[in-house]
Scaffold this active site. Sequence first.
Site, short mmCIF file in Angstrom:
data_model
loop_
_atom_site.label_atom_id
_atom_site.label_comp_id
_atom_site.label_asym_id
_atom_site.label_seq_id
_atom_site.Cartn_x
_atom_site.Cartn_y
_atom_site.Cartn_z
N HIS A 3 -55.39 -71.23 -35.78
CA HIS A 3 -54.58 -72.00 -36.88
C HIS A 3 -53.63 -71.25 -37.50
O HIS A 3 -52.79 -71.78 -38.04
CB HIS A 3 -55.60 -72.72 -37.72
N ASP A 30 -61.91 -75.28 -28.62
CA ASP A 30 -62.52 -75.34 -30.01
C ASP A 30 -61.94 -77.17 -30.19
O ASP A 30 -61.16 -77.67 -29.72
CB ASP A 30 -61.62 -74.66 -31.15
N HIS A 62 -60.76 -78.34 -32.97
CA HIS A 62 -59.74 -78.53 -33.47
C HIS A 62 -58.38 -77.97 -32.52
O HIS A 62 -58.55 -77.05 -31.86
CB HIS A 62 -59.63 -77.76 -34.87
N ASP A 118 -67.27 -75.81 -32.04
CA ASP A 118 -67.43 -76.84 -32.85
C ASP A 118 -67.29 -78.31 -32.19
O ASP A 118 -67.50 -79.14 -33.07
CB ASP A 118 -66.75 -76.82 -34.08
#
Length: 307
Positions: free
Chosen positions: A126, A163, A165, A244
Site C-alpha cells: 500500500h 493479498d 486488498h 488475508d
Amino acid sequence: MSTAIISHFDCRRHKMTDGHPEDPARIDAVSDRLIASGLEYSLDHFDAKPVNKADLLRVHDSLYLAELEEMLPSEGLVNVDADTQMCPNTLKAAVRSAGAGVQAVDLVYGSDHKAVFCNVRPPGHHAERAKAGGFCFYNNIAVAAAYALEKLSLERVAIVDFDVHHGNGTEDIFRDNDQVMFCSAFQHPLFPYSDISTPNPLHIKAPLKAGAGSQEFRNAVEEYWLPALREFKPQLLFISAGFDAHRDDDMAEMNLEDSDYSWVTGQLVDLSHELNCEGIVSMLEGGYVPDALGRSVVAHVRSLAGL
Ligand SMILES: [Zn+2]
C-alpha cells in the site's frame, strides 16, 4: 536448487497500537508454524540486510523518505493514517523488510536458491511513491523489482499479488512503467478502494466479490493472470504474498483455503519453469489471524520449494 527464507529480529520491533492486527507476533506465527511443520529444516536461512537509500530512491521520492525520518517519534506513537502508526523502531524494521527483497534478488541470481520467501514486516504494497498508509511505509516488493530491473539489467519482471486488498502502492509506483507487469486479485469494493480500470495494460486486475472462494479465485488466476504472464514473459517473478483472503481471516470477506495458496503458488512455479524465469521472490504482505497465516505460509512455501 534450494529454497531460502529471509527474516530479521528487527521486523518484530515495529509495534503499533495495542491490539493492532499488524502485530509483531505475525512473524512468530509464520516461523513457529514452519518449525512445527518440519519445513523449516528444508530451508536455508538468512538475516535480512538493511536496504540502501539508493534502492529506496528508485521507487520513493526523496522528500517522502525524509518526511518519514522526520516523523519518527523518539517515544510513543505518531499517526501516519487512521490505521497506521510509527513507533521509534518502525524504520529499523522497515529497512530490513525492504532490504530482504533486494537480498532475495541477489540470492536468486548469485546462488542456487531459485525461490526465496521473505518473512518480514511492515508490509509494503500500500506504500505509494510518496505516501505511506495501510500499515505500509516502504514498498518492499517494488524496491526489489526496481532493483532487479536496474542492477541486473533485466527487461521484464512481473509482480503477482494475492493479498485480499489491492496493491495500490505497487500500482502507483509502476503506473507508467512498461517493464513491470502487475497482476492482482482482491476483494472489491474494499480498502484501499482502488479504481478497477487499468490505464496501464500491464496492470491486470481481478476484482472479486465479498464471499468469493476457491473457485472464483482460481478462475480469476487462470483467466486473467496466467495468459497475461505467458504473453509478457517476465524474467523474474515476484509475489506480494498476503494471506488475508483466507476464510478464517476477519480482515475481509473472502473464503480462500490453505490449499488455494498451495495451488496458486504451484501455478506460478510451473509458469516460472515454462518461461525460464530465473526464480521467484515472495514477500509477506497481509494475513492477520496467526493460525491461518502460519498454515497458509507453510502451504505457500512448501509449493515454492517443490515439496
Ligand atoms: Zn491485505
